[in-house]
Design a protein around this motif. Structure first.
Motif, PDB file in Angstrom:
ATOM      1  N   ASP A  48     -61.187   2.775 -25.428  1.00  0.00           N
ATOM      2  CA  ASP A  48     -62.813   2.927 -25.111  1.00  0.00           C
ATOM      3  C   ASP A  48     -63.580   1.781 -25.041  1.00  0.00           C
ATOM      4  O   ASP A  48     -64.599   1.557 -24.016  1.00  0.00           O
ATOM      5  N   ILE A  49     -63.009   0.502 -25.718  1.00  0.00           N
ATOM      6  CA  ILE A  49     -63.681  -0.651 -25.173  1.00  0.00           C
ATOM      7  C   ILE A  49     -63.501  -1.146 -23.976  1.00  0.00           C
ATOM      8  O   ILE A  49     -64.366  -1.539 -23.289  1.00  0.00           O
ATOM      9  N   ASN A  50     -62.326  -1.155 -23.358  1.00  0.00           N
ATOM     10  CA  ASN A  50     -61.962  -1.314 -22.111  1.00  0.00           C
ATOM     11  C   ASN A  50     -60.840  -0.196 -21.486  1.00  0.00           C
ATOM     12  O   ASN A  50     -59.936  -0.275 -21.851  1.00  0.00           O
ATOM     13  N   ASN A  51     -61.611   0.697 -20.657  1.00  0.00           N
ATOM     14  CA  ASN A  51     -61.114   1.849 -20.357  1.00  0.00           C
ATOM     15  C   ASN A  51     -59.671   2.015 -19.689  1.00  0.00           C
ATOM     16  O   ASN A  51     -58.822   2.648 -19.756  1.00  0.00           O
ATOM     17  N   VAL A  52     -59.418   0.608 -18.930  1.00  0.00           N
ATOM     18  CA  VAL A  52     -58.309   0.642 -18.169  1.00  0.00           C
ATOM     19  C   VAL A  52     -57.091   0.137 -18.846  1.00  0.00           C
ATOM     20  O   VAL A  52     -55.969   0.184 -18.166  1.00  0.00           O
ATOM     21  N   LEU A  53     -57.184  -0.155 -20.147  1.00  0.00           N
ATOM     22  CA  LEU A  53     -56.007  -0.822 -20.910  1.00  0.00           C
ATOM     23  C   LEU A  53     -54.821   0.071 -21.006  1.00  0.00           C
ATOM     24  O   LEU A  53     -53.881  -0.630 -21.287  1.00  0.00           O
ATOM     25  N   TRP A  54     -54.979   1.260 -20.843  1.00  0.00           N
ATOM     26  CA  TRP A  54     -53.822   2.262 -21.121  1.00  0.00           C
ATOM     27  C   TRP A  54     -52.716   1.856 -19.985  1.00  0.00           C
ATOM     28  O   TRP A  54     -51.578   2.034 -20.499  1.00  0.00           O
ATOM     29  N   SER A  55     -53.018   1.523 -19.127  1.00  0.00           N
ATOM     30  CA  SER A  55     -51.947   1.129 -18.007  1.00  0.00           C
ATOM     31  C   SER A  55     -51.214  -0.097 -18.504  1.00  0.00           C
ATOM     32  O   SER A  55     -49.760  -0.285 -18.342  1.00  0.00           O
ATOM     33  N   LEU A  56     -51.893  -1.056 -18.886  1.00  0.00           N
ATOM     34  CA  LEU A  56     -51.235  -2.377 -19.667  1.00  0.00           C
ATOM     35  C   LEU A  56     -50.208  -1.871 -20.783  1.00  0.00           C
ATOM     36  O   LEU A  56     -49.157  -2.835 -20.699  1.00  0.00           O
ATOM     37  N   ARG A  57     -50.457  -0.794 -21.429  1.00  0.00           N
ATOM     38  CA  ARG A  57     -49.540  -0.591 -22.415  1.00  0.00           C
ATOM     39  C   ARG A  57     -48.172  -0.334 -21.812  1.00  0.00           C
ATOM     40  O   ARG A  57     -47.264  -0.893 -22.313  1.00  0.00           O
ATOM     41  N   TRP A  58     -48.227   0.418 -20.464  1.00  0.00           N
ATOM     42  CA  TRP A  58     -46.812   0.782 -20.060  1.00  0.00           C
ATOM     43  C   TRP A  58     -46.276  -0.419 -19.452  1.00  0.00           C
ATOM     44  O   TRP A  58     -45.090  -0.546 -19.205  1.00  0.00           O
ATOM     45  N   GLU A  59     -47.332  -1.473 -18.772  1.00  0.00           N
ATOM     46  CA  GLU A  59     -46.512  -2.627 -18.352  1.00  0.00           C
ATOM     47  C   GLU A  59     -45.833  -3.534 -19.328  1.00  0.00           C
ATOM     48  O   GLU A  59     -44.946  -4.118 -19.070  1.00  0.00           O
ATOM     49  N   VAL A  60     -46.373  -3.453 -20.660  1.00  0.00           N
ATOM     50  CA  VAL A  60     -45.757  -3.990 -21.765  1.00  0.00           C
ATOM     51  C   VAL A  60     -44.297  -3.351 -22.157  1.00  0.00           C
ATOM     52  O   VAL A  60     -43.273  -4.046 -22.235  1.00  0.00           O
ATOM     53  N   ILE A  61     -44.529  -2.074 -22.344  1.00  0.00           N
ATOM     54  CA  ILE A  61     -43.248  -1.158 -22.524  1.00  0.00           C
ATOM     55  C   ILE A  61     -42.197  -1.705 -21.301  1.00  0.00           C
ATOM     56  O   ILE A  61     -40.895  -1.834 -21.777  1.00  0.00           O
ATOM     57  N   PHE A  62     -42.548  -1.591 -19.958  1.00  0.00           N
ATOM     58  CA  PHE A  62     -41.730  -2.019 -19.224  1.00  0.00           C
ATOM     59  C   PHE A  62     -40.996  -3.499 -19.138  1.00  0.00           C
ATOM     60  O   PHE A  62     -39.980  -3.717 -18.938  1.00  0.00           O
ATOM     61  N   SER A  63     -41.957  -4.225 -19.554  1.00  0.00           N
ATOM     62  CA  SER A  63     -41.352  -5.876 -19.411  1.00  0.00           C
ATOM     63  C   SER A  63     -40.555  -6.003 -20.572  1.00  0.00           C
ATOM     64  O   SER A  63     -39.703  -6.861 -20.309  1.00  0.00           O
ATOM     65  N   LEU A  64     -40.638  -5.267 -21.649  1.00  0.00           N
ATOM     66  CA  LEU A  64     -39.734  -5.517 -22.825  1.00  0.00           C
ATOM     67  C   LEU A  64     -38.343  -4.975 -22.564  1.00  0.00           C
ATOM     68  O   LEU A  64     -37.483  -5.366 -22.979  1.00  0.00           O
ATOM     69  N   ALA A  65     -38.594  -4.062 -22.016  1.00  0.00           N
ATOM     70  CA  ALA A  65     -37.187  -2.995 -21.545  1.00  0.00           C
ATOM     71  C   ALA A  65     -36.514  -3.384 -20.112  1.00  0.00           C
ATOM     72  O   ALA A  65     -35.494  -2.758 -19.927  1.00  0.00           O
ATOM     73  N   LEU A  66     -37.219  -4.749 -19.425  1.00  0.00           N
ATOM     74  CA  LEU A  66     -36.760  -5.146 -18.328  1.00  0.00           C
ATOM     75  C   LEU A  66     -35.175  -5.149 -18.214  1.00  0.00           C
ATOM     76  O   LEU A  66     -34.551  -4.704 -17.060  1.00  0.00           O
ATOM     77  N   PRO A  67     -34.592  -5.932 -19.113  1.00  0.00           N
ATOM     78  CA  PRO A  67     -33.113  -5.697 -18.911  1.00  0.00           C
ATOM     79  C   PRO A  67     -32.341  -4.656 -18.739  1.00  0.00           C
ATOM     80  O   PRO A  67     -31.205  -4.575 -18.086  1.00  0.00           O
ATOM     81  N   ALA A  68     -32.972  -3.540 -19.507  1.00  0.00           N
ATOM     82  CA  ALA A  68     -32.327  -2.131 -19.376  1.00  0.00           C
ATOM     83  C   ALA A  68     -32.535  -1.723 -17.863  1.00  0.00           C
ATOM     84  O   ALA A  68     -31.398  -0.935 -17.249  1.00  0.00           O
TER      85      ALA A  68
END
Length: 385
Positions: free
Chosen positions: A146-166
């Motif tokens: 709610d504070i910054n509406n667009v950050l939902w997508s950054l959540r998925w960017e972080v998940i992908f970034s952590l799982a990049l080796p897989a």
């Protein structure tokens, strides 16, 4: 392994997609004041391609799958340097955008009574900020923001970034079956939409970009051999159709029907075709590499992060009486703030991330043993001993 050439057209795609997301949020500001017929023309016709929101984010996801995975295929890549660099690259601008949003909310108080009930401004924009909510959204853990509406997508960017080796490991293991892997990803993202499983919707879209990274040289070689100029506009039309198919079909299927969900699942495939065209279509590449589009691409991440708090603030500030002014004021203001944010937040963050990443890699590298052997002396040195 992999190309070392930077494809500047991809920066241009990122810039255009970020601007389209801005236009999408402007339509949400305007929605309560647009009559149903005009709204249908805006959202259920080919005009929708100018205001696709989540679909444009899928373009970002394919891009991340490509450009984040590509360096891992080059000699000398360090996973120890990658993680601090990537996480700082994502989290520090996110936190700065939350600070900006919190300051705007504090300086320009938001009265829910000033905006239409049930509107995007009232339902998806915070009217106050608590420390707990700030820290929670800054962690990129929650599913909605709610504070910054667009950050939902950054959540998925972080998940992908952590799982990049897989992601990279799977793509390498199935490298000889890249077409089959890409087809499986297309099927999974459609299935994820039907089953309402976000991870199944978004993560295969990242994988599509990773598959492109492994086959980038082949894509470039294939594009050079294409002898049918009509193929490129045909693919562009297909990409656009796939990305807005669910909106076009709403009068037929209904907004939440199985048919509509199936069609919406095709948007990730359309996003992948957009990236393919940015890589392979010479005429499109030339347009995307123009100076204005490249500038837009350079500030695109900053624009994505700052525009929603700015539009939200203006929406409350102007109220329902002057809702129409949010666009004329908000778009140039968002571009200007994004340019400053890029210069003073995003660019320093990139440099800091690289510096910390290299430092971590050097600190973790095994120390070279000191040799106890004396170097062989020259004949002149032996002569004077």
């Amino acid at each position: 392994m992999g190309t070392t050439r930077r494809i500047h057209a991809l920066d241009g795609i990122r810039g255009v997609a970020a601007l389209v997301v801005v236009f999408y949020h402007l339509t949400l500001v305007a929605q309560p004041f647009i009559d149903p017929v005009s709204w249908a023309w805006l959202t259920q016709s080919p005009l929708k391609i100018l205001t696709i929101g989540t679909e444009s984010v899928l373009v970002f996801f394919v891009l991340s799958g490509l450009v984040v995975a590509l360096p891992t295929l080059r000699d000398g890549f360090s996973w120890l340097a990658y993680y601090p660099h990537r996480l700082l690259r994502l989290y520090l601008p996110v936190i700065a955008s939350l600070v900006l949003a919190a300051v705007l909310i504090a300086v320009f108080p938001r009265d829910p009574a000033a905006v239409a009930e049930g509107s995007w401004l009232r339902d998806a924009q915070a009217s106050e900020v608590s420390l707990g909510r700030f820290l929670l959204e800054g962690s990129l853990y929650p599913a909605s923001y709610d504070i910054n509406n667009v950050l939902w997508s950054l959540r998925w960017e972080v998940i992908f970034s952590l799982a990049l080796p897989a992601f990279v490991g799977l793509a390498l293991a199935l490298r000889k079956h890249g077409v089959a892997l890409a087809a499986a990803c297309c099927g999974l993202t459609v299935l994820g939409r039907v089953l309402q499983i976000d991870a199944l919707v978004y993560l295969p879209v990242f994988m599509l970009g990773t598959v492109m990274a492994l086959n980038l040289e082949r894509i470039l070689e294939w594009s050079a051999r294409v002898q049918r100029p009509w193929l490129w506009p045909a693919l562009a039309a297909l990409a656009g159709l796939l990305m807005i198919a669910s909106q076009l079909a709403q009068p037929l299927f209904g907004a939440e029907s199985l048919g509509n969900e199936l069609l919406w699942g095709l948007a990730g495939i359309g996003a992948a075709i957009v990236i393919l065209l940015g890589i392979a279509w010479p005429r499109l590449r030339a347009k995307l590499e123009s100076r204005p589009i490249q500038w837009l691409g350079r500030i695109s991440f900053s624009l994505y992060l700052v525009h929603a708090p700015i539009l939200g603030t203006l929406g409350f500030l102007f109220g329902d009486g002057f809702w129409w002014a949010v666009g004329p004021v908000g778009v140039p203001l968002s571009l200007a703030v994004a340019a400053l944010f890029h210069r003073w937040v995003e660019s320093p963050t990139q440099r800091l991330g690289r510096f910390v990443g290299r430092g971590v890699a050097r600190a973790a590298a095994p120390a070279r043993p000191r040799t106890t052997e004396q170097p062989e002396r020259s004949s002149r040195e032996r002569q004077y001993t």
